[in-house]
Design an enzyme around this catalytic site. Structure first.
Site, PDB file in Angstrom:
ATOM      1  N   HIS A 127       9.191  54.768 -13.408  1.00  0.00           N
ATOM      2  CA  HIS A 127       8.667  53.426 -13.705  1.00  0.00           C
ATOM      3  C   HIS A 127       9.726  52.650 -14.495  1.00  0.00           C
ATOM      4  O   HIS A 127      10.395  53.204 -15.368  1.00  0.00           O
ATOM      5  CB  HIS A 127       7.364  53.544 -14.497  1.00  0.00           C
ATOM      6  N   GLU A 203       8.506  47.915  -6.954  1.00  0.00           N
ATOM      7  CA  GLU A 203       8.087  47.160  -8.130  1.00  0.00           C
ATOM      8  C   GLU A 203       9.251  46.328  -8.662  1.00  0.00           C
ATOM      9  O   GLU A 203      10.036  46.806  -9.497  1.00  0.00           O
ATOM     10  CB  GLU A 203       7.627  48.124  -9.226  1.00  0.00           C
TER      11      GLU A 203
HETATM   12  C1  PEP Z   1       2.875  48.606 -13.283  1.00  0.00           C
HETATM   13  O1  PEP Z   1       2.537  49.054 -14.370  1.00  0.00           O
HETATM   14  O2  PEP Z   1       3.514  49.319 -12.515  1.00  0.00           O
HETATM   15  C2  PEP Z   1       2.505  47.251 -12.917  1.00  0.00           C
HETATM   16  C3  PEP Z   1       2.739  46.839 -11.709  1.00  0.00           C
HETATM   17  O3  PEP Z   1       1.925  46.505 -13.893  1.00  0.00           O
HETATM   18  P1  PEP Z   1       1.198  45.090 -13.678  1.00  0.00           P
HETATM   19  O4  PEP Z   1       0.210  45.254 -12.568  1.00  0.00           O
HETATM   20  O5  PEP Z   1       0.545  44.804 -14.983  1.00  0.00           O
HETATM   21  O6  PEP Z   1       2.246  44.082 -13.318  1.00  0.00           O
END
Ligand code: PEP
Length: 323
Positions: A127, A203
């Site tokens: 992450h 992400e």
């Molecule tokens: C995450 O923690 O991977 C994430 C996508 O957080 P958020 O949905 O708050 O942007």
């Protein structure tokens, strides 16, 4: 003629679809992963949240839900899970991290075997918050991926570019993500059934927790790109169109092994199209549908909205409808 109990004269595409558990329309179950991060503050709140969230989902096989609480709540949530929603519930548990060694002098760490023994099935690895605050490198992430797959758990590998890269355009972002994947997945084997347990969460760092999600069309393009990269890395892009009957020596579970040593885990038409790629970054009930309706996007990794039961419940309903 029979191949490991399966009539070879069945349409190979049919066989592959059956093994993949796909339905006729070639839809794939959507996967929602709730990343609670460092929340909530007490075990009682965690239990309450788990119960509220899992109530939306009990016994509905149409999509998959994975809840990733902090380590300190995991074992209580496992017991709580069977008492509040029963063993038959399809809600799965995930961890937010793991360590790469099995045992020894590693203060504060938790091994993949420990997680597995608890009943955890998924582990989020790499992450961006851990890359940023804990200085996790691709090398460390790679070791975590390898050890987790070896333990038989599913990996949710996070990859995504920072804002300065995305400002240069999607091509630069793709290059960045490809590089991350190649480093994080070094020595992951197509063998030993590792690849089917690998999920990638795209992400973009600038979208996480900012309220500024990616554009769904661009996410879909990135998801397709990630699937192509994985297909090339694990030699599955030519399958199954390329002579599946001649090449398949046996079939087991979701695997098709080739005599030459290639192992494909990809099923049905489209080959590498069956790698699972999720999107994460400010997903909420207002935008979830725009991401989840894209065929290239197989689900979402959700932070902030996953600890708000009403909000998350709405996202679950959207995912159910689209699965
Ligand atoms: C995450 O923690 O991977 C994430 C996508 O957080 P958020 O949905 O708050 O942007």
């Amino acid at each position: 003629m029979r191949t490991n109990g399966i009539h070879a004269n069945l349409s190979s595409d049919f066989v592959l679809r059956k093994f993949a558990g796909e339905n006729e329309s070639n839809n794939m179950k959507k996967l929602l992963v709730a990343n609670w991060k460092l929340n909530p503050q007490t075990l009682n709140e965690a239990k309450k949240l788990f119960k509220e969230v899992s109530n939306f989902k009990i016994h509905d096989p149409r999509f998959e839900l994975v809840i990733c609480p902090p380590f300190s709540y995991l074992s209580s949530i496992v017991s709580h899970k069977s008492s509040v929603i029963g063993h038959r519930s399809l809600v799965k548990l995930g961890a937010q991290d793991v360590f790469w060694e099995d045992k020894g002098a590693y203060t504060g760490e938790v091994s993949a075997a420990m997680l597995k023994n608890l009943g955890v099935e998924y582990v989020i690895i790499g992450h961006s918050e851990r890359r940023r605050w804990l200085n996790e490198t691709d090398e460390m992430i790679n070791k975590k991926v390898l050890t987790t797959l070896k333990a038989g758990l599913k990996v949710i590998l996070c990859a995504g570019e920072p804002l300065n890269i995305r400002r240069k355009g999607l091509v630069a972002a793709k290059r960045f993500v490809k590089n991350q994947l190649q480093n994080d997945l070094k020595n992951v084997s197509s063998f030993k059934f590792q690849v089917p347990r690998l999920i990638v969460a795209y992400e973009p760092i600038w979208a996480i927790g900012t309220g500024r999600p990616d554009k769904p069309e661009q996410t879909a393009e990135m998801a397709k790109f990630i699937k192509d990269v994985l297909g090339a890395m694990f030699h599955v892009s030519r399958f199954p169109e390329a002579e599946p009957r001649r090449k398949a020596s046996f079939q087991r579970g979701k695997q098709v092994r080739y005599p030459e040593g290639e192992t494909a885990f990809s099923y049905g038409a489209g080959g590498a199209g069956k790698f699972q790629v999720l999107y994460g970054g400010s997903v909420n009930s207002g935008n979830a549908e725009m991401f989840l309706e894209k065929k290239e996007i197989d689900g979402a990794l959700i932070g902030g909205a996953s600890v708000k039961p009403k909000e998350f419940g709405k996202i679950i309903k959207i995912a159910q409808r689209l699965s």
